[in-house]
Design an enzyme around this catalytic site. Structure first.
Site, PDB file in Angstrom:
ATOM      1  N   GLY A  14     -92.974 -16.818  26.878  1.00  0.00           N
ATOM      2  CA  GLY A  14     -92.041 -16.276  25.890  1.00  0.00           C
ATOM      3  C   GLY A  14     -92.374 -16.726  24.490  1.00  0.00           C
ATOM      4  O   GLY A  14     -91.480 -16.987  23.680  1.00  0.00           O
ATOM      5  N   VAL A  66     -91.761 -13.426  34.135  1.00  0.00           N
ATOM      6  CA  VAL A  66     -91.626 -14.684  34.869  1.00  0.00           C
ATOM      7  C   VAL A  66     -90.727 -14.557  36.087  1.00  0.00           C
ATOM      8  O   VAL A  66     -90.667 -15.477  36.916  1.00  0.00           O
ATOM      9  CB  VAL A  66     -91.099 -15.825  33.955  1.00  0.00           C
ATOM     10  CG1 VAL A  66     -92.069 -16.086  32.809  1.00  0.00           C
ATOM     11  CG2 VAL A  66     -89.689 -15.530  33.442  1.00  0.00           C
ATOM     12  N   ASN A  92     -90.778 -21.766  28.189  1.00  0.00           N
ATOM     13  CA  ASN A  92     -89.798 -21.407  27.167  1.00  0.00           C
ATOM     14  C   ASN A  92     -89.066 -20.102  27.466  1.00  0.00           C
ATOM     15  O   ASN A  92     -87.924 -19.925  27.043  1.00  0.00           O
ATOM     16  CB  ASN A  92     -90.505 -21.289  25.814  1.00  0.00           C
ATOM     17  CG  ASN A  92     -89.651 -20.598  24.775  1.00  0.00           C
ATOM     18  OD1 ASN A  92     -88.710 -21.185  24.227  1.00  0.00           O
ATOM     19  ND2 ASN A  92     -89.955 -19.331  24.487  1.00  0.00           N
ATOM     20  N   SER A 143     -81.260 -26.482  27.799  1.00  0.00           N
ATOM     21  CA  SER A 143     -80.224 -26.104  26.834  1.00  0.00           C
ATOM     22  C   SER A 143     -79.110 -27.140  26.843  1.00  0.00           C
ATOM     23  O   SER A 143     -78.809 -27.740  27.887  1.00  0.00           O
ATOM     24  CB  SER A 143     -79.645 -24.733  27.177  1.00  0.00           C
ATOM     25  OG  SER A 143     -78.529 -24.432  26.354  1.00  0.00           O
ATOM     26  N   TYR A 156     -75.271 -18.762  32.366  1.00  0.00           N
ATOM     27  CA  TYR A 156     -76.334 -19.352  31.553  1.00  0.00           C
ATOM     28  C   TYR A 156     -76.318 -20.876  31.685  1.00  0.00           C
ATOM     29  O   TYR A 156     -77.357 -21.499  31.950  1.00  0.00           O
ATOM     30  CB  TYR A 156     -76.154 -18.940  30.093  1.00  0.00           C
ATOM     31  CG  TYR A 156     -77.079 -19.664  29.141  1.00  0.00           C
ATOM     32  CD1 TYR A 156     -78.411 -19.283  29.009  1.00  0.00           C
ATOM     33  CD2 TYR A 156     -76.632 -20.746  28.379  1.00  0.00           C
ATOM     34  CE1 TYR A 156     -79.271 -19.953  28.147  1.00  0.00           C
ATOM     35  CE2 TYR A 156     -77.473 -21.419  27.514  1.00  0.00           C
ATOM     36  CZ  TYR A 156     -78.794 -21.018  27.400  1.00  0.00           C
ATOM     37  OH  TYR A 156     -79.640 -21.697  26.555  1.00  0.00           O
TER      38      TYR A 156
END
Length: 242
Positions: A14, A66, A92, A143, A156
């Site tokens: 990415g 991916v 990433n 994150s 997420y």
């Protein structure tokens, strides 16, 4: 002064735009040859490669999804063949979505994990032999949402929390040949700053939001630090409030 990553070969998934582009540029500026993957950003990938080559390193882009094992195996094989090996993998590529928890569908839940958790697993697995041969390194991009729960980003946050644990597991399983660490960015400004961004900035010790360059600095640290540093999770909150 010699470039700290001169002669090293890096793959950034990415890496065509936003944070991934900043990571690729920082590694290239430190002397590393850089390959990037892209899925739907061919034009941005072409521009990023041109910018990387201006730094005097070898660089190329390869299409890769991916989420798809065959695509991953093919992409990694191309990188290893063209570079003659691989020293650094930066996972990433990721997905992000805002939605109320009760409205998340099974398809949305699975899609988030396919990219954010299974993707890094597939790429690392495909790159394992090359990285082991080179005594290489992996840096996963997690994150702050994998550490702190964000109510409107449940799928997420959970996928990134799983990536953090995967990073710890990889570090233990693949030591001492491969060091594995994880950088967990918080609010990172990649475009225009609006009121919402300012709100987050005031919560940080340095009273500012993070920038892609801040994430790149953290990745560069893990790319150049002593190889015995492994299994670490570095939270890069907005303003570098750790």
């Amino acid at each position: 002064m010699a470039a700290p990553l001169a002669g090293r070969r890096a793959l950034i998934t990415g890496g065509a735009k936003r944070i991934g582009r900043a990571l690729a540029l920082a590694l290239a500026a430190a002397g590393a040859d850089a390959a990037i993957t892209y899925r739907g950003s061919a034009d941005e990938a072409e521009q990023t490669i041109a910018d990387l080559q201006e730094l005097g390193v070898k660089a190329f882009a390869v299409a890769c999804d991916v989420r798809d094992e065959d695509s991953v195996i093919s992409a990694v094989a191309q990188v290893v063949e063209r570079f003659g090996g691989l020293d650094l993998l930066v996972n990433n590529a990721g997905a992000f979505e805002t939605i109320a928890l009760e409205n998340i569908s099974v398809e949305q839940w699975d899609a988030m994990f396919e990219t954010n958790t299974r993707g890094p697993f597939l790429v690392a697995k495909a790159a394992h032999a090359a990285l082991k041969a080179a005594q290489g390194r992996i840096v996963n991009i997690g994150s702050l949402g994998g550490i702190h729960p964000w109510a409107t980003h449940a799928h997420y946050c959970t996928s990134k929390a799983a990536l953090h644990m995967l990073s710890h597991t990889m570090a233990k399983a693949w030591a001492p040949e491969i060091s594995v660490n994880c950088v967990a960015p918080g609010m990172i400004v990649t475009g225009k700053v609006d009121a919402a961004y300012e709100h987050f900035a005031h919560k940080t010790p340095m009273q500012r939001n993070g920038r892609p360059e801040d994430v790149a600095a953290a990745v560069l640290f893990f790319a150049t630090c002593p190889s015995f540093i492994t299994g670490q999770l570095l939270a890069v909150d907005g303003g570098l409030g750790l």
